[in-house]
Design an enzyme around this catalytic site. Structure first.
Site, PDB file in Angstrom:
ATOM      1  CB  SER A  79       9.854 -47.431 -28.324  1.00 60.37           C
ATOM      2  OG  SER A  79      10.211 -45.637 -28.168  1.00 60.37           O
ATOM      3  CB  SER A  80      12.057 -43.905 -32.411  1.00 58.82           C
ATOM      4  OG  SER A  80      13.019 -43.658 -30.767  1.00 58.82           O
ATOM      5  CD  GLU A  82      15.073 -41.378 -34.976  1.00 59.32           C
ATOM      6  OE1 GLU A  82      14.867 -42.456 -35.005  1.00 59.32           O
ATOM      7  OE2 GLU A  82      15.294 -41.150 -34.039  1.00 59.32           O
ATOM      8  CG  ASP A 134      19.380 -46.775 -31.096  1.00 57.09           C
ATOM      9  OD1 ASP A 134      20.344 -47.748 -30.066  1.00 57.09           O
ATOM     10  OD2 ASP A 134      18.876 -45.259 -31.125  1.00 57.09           O
TER      11      ASP A 134
HETATM   12  C1  GLA Z   1      20.511 -43.029 -29.097  1.00 58.67           C
HETATM   13  C2  GLA Z   1      20.458 -42.737 -30.513  1.00 58.67           C
HETATM   14  C3  GLA Z   1      21.660 -43.938 -30.793  1.00 58.67           C
HETATM   15  C4  GLA Z   1      23.013 -43.843 -29.404  1.00 58.67           C
HETATM   16  C5  GLA Z   1      22.755 -43.674 -28.003  1.00 58.67           C
HETATM   17  C6  GLA Z   1      23.852 -43.029 -27.354  1.00 58.67           C
HETATM   18  O1  GLA Z   1      19.401 -43.955 -28.793  1.00 58.67           O
HETATM   19  O2  GLA Z   1      19.922 -42.649 -31.391  1.00 58.67           O
HETATM   20  O3  GLA Z   1      22.128 -43.904 -32.169  1.00 58.67           O
HETATM   21  O4  GLA Z   1      23.739 -42.411 -29.994  1.00 58.67           O
HETATM   22  O5  GLA Z   1      22.003 -42.696 -27.620  1.00 58.67           O
HETATM   23  O6  GLA Z   1      24.534 -45.048 -27.639  1.00 58.67           O
END
Ligand code: GLA
Length: 409
Positions: free
Chosen positions: A149-150, A182, A194
């Site tokens: 979500s972030s 972030e 993400d």
């Molecule tokens: C979170 C982090 C990603 C990644 C995952 C684990 O979602 O934001 O960058 O490291 O954990 O795969």
């Protein structure tokens, strides 16, 4: 326990065009209350699941996320002054701040508002955007559940500001900007997965990414052969407070150790299992386990990516199972709820494989299942989970979505 088909209405988990319309309607209604109407532009950015390649992005490894049809919508308009006002349809009060008071780091009192403010800060520093904005957010992603979500809030804000101010950033540049916000502003040392998954997501395709570079390719996922069931343990987790940054530091330490003893490498994921075994006796056992997850997960993602290209979902599922075991045993980011829910799923004939998704420590797992088998899997998994924890888990079958972009009203 109600039947899965009865529960579905209760949890209202289906994502349909109607639910997107409902999100936009709720933004419109809230904006009438707080902004007194006036034109807004609307944008959407998706959340993601990661099929395989757990905790590899910040170690320079490969990942395979897939954008989902759930995500975050925003209604946004620029202002003439530098005031920034942010509302969420789920929260009573606004986050309000003058742009001149937004420095290099988030203020804890801003809460979820830190994500859009971090994005604005980058547009201000990198692209000379001085004016503020009013924005109302709504989402159908459970916050902090491992569905990103972030990143979706960051990316949707970045797409909005990019469009409003005609900055001309590409999707990859938007992802990089959001990732920087972030890391530096919010202070979570996440990798790039993400933000890339959200900004570059295409419906029905996984994003195979080499995080070194980065390089990527969209790989079709065949919904007629396999479906992705999200299983939410409803156990909350907070990424920043959950040991995520500690894992990042441990991997950096393991890389330094291997670079001194084996050969210099800028990324931990560039070492092989044989490299790691060659220094096992002199390595701190905890760092050894962390590194073992990383170097063996690189093998799993290579096998998993080949399986996806061949549409061999049984072979892909086996990599998910092995990935879950490694994140639990060597990386210590699973928890009882995630272990139970994935084990229960694996007991079902219709399940190809299951693993936690996102950072872990609670939140969601995914199961790859045979098409049309949702009810049978939900029934079985719910029963086992409910018997053990006394609360029902939630489920969501992924559907093809629109990807990120502007939404016309
Ligand atoms: C979170 C982090 C990603 C990644 C995952 C684990 O979602 O934001 O960058 O490291 O954990 O795969």
């Amino acid at each position: 326990m109600p039947l899965a088909s009865e529960r579905r209405g209760q949890f209202d988990d289906e994502v349909t065009d109607d639910s997107r319309t409902r999100l936009l309607d709720s933004i419109e209604q809230r904006s009438r209350e707080v902004l007194g109407g006036g034109p807004l532009r609307y944008f959407f950015a998706p959340g993601r699941v990661n099929l395989v390649g757990a905790h590899l992005d910040y170690s320079g490894g490969d990942v395979m996320p897939m954008a989902i049809d759930r995500g975050i919508c925003v209604g946004i308009r620029p202002r003439a002054d530098d005031r920034i006002r942010l509302w969420s349809v789920d929260q009573p009060s606004a986050v309000e701040v003058n742009g001149s008071d937004v420095g290099d780091f988030a203020d804890p009192s801003w809460g979820w508002g830190s994500y859009p403010l971090g994005i604005w800060r980058r547009f201000c520093c990198d692209h000379g955007v001085r004016v503020g904005f009013d924005a109302v957010f709504a989402g159908d992603l459970a916050m902090a559940s491992g569905l990103s979500s972030s990143a979706a809030i960051e990316v949707v804000t970045a797409i909005g500001l990019n469009t409003l101010h005609d900055v001309g950033l590409s999707p990859a540049e938007i992802a990089d900007l959001a990732h920087r916000a972030e890391n530096e502003f919010v202070g979570v040392r996440c990798g790039i997965m993400d933000q890339y998954a959200s900004a570059l997501g295409e419906p029905g395709k996984a994003l195979w990414m080499r995080c070194q570079g980065p390089r990527w390719e969209h790989v079709p996922f065949d919904p007629a052969a396999c479906e992705v069931l999200v299983m939410d343990t409803v156990r909350p987790r907070t990424l920043a407070a959950s040991g995520f940054n500690e894992r990042v530091e441990q991997c950096a330490e393991a890389r330094r150790f291997l670079s001194e003893r084996v050969r210099p490498e800028p990324h931990l994921a560039s070492f092989s299992p044989a490299d790691l075994e060659s220094v096992k006796s002199s390595m701190d056992p905890l760092l050894y386990r962390r590194a073992r997850h990383v170097v063996t997960e690189m093998e799993r993602i290579a096998t998993g990516a080949a399986a996806l290209r061949a549409h061999d979902y049984a072979a892909l599922g086996a990599q998910l199972d092995a990935s879950h075991r490694s994140t639990a045993a060597d990386y210590d980011v699973s928890c009882e709820e995630l272990d139970v829910i994935t084990d229960a799923a694996r007991q079902c004939d219709a399940v190809f494989g299951a693993r936690l998704t996102g950072a872990g420590f609670g939140g969601c797992a995914i199961a790859l299942i045979g098409p049309g088998c949702r009810d049978v899997v939900e029934e079985r998994v719910s029963q086992v989970f409910f018997d053990r924890f006394g609360v029902p888990p939630r489920f969501d079958l992924l559907r093809l979505g629109d990807g990120p972009g502007e939404v016309q009203r």
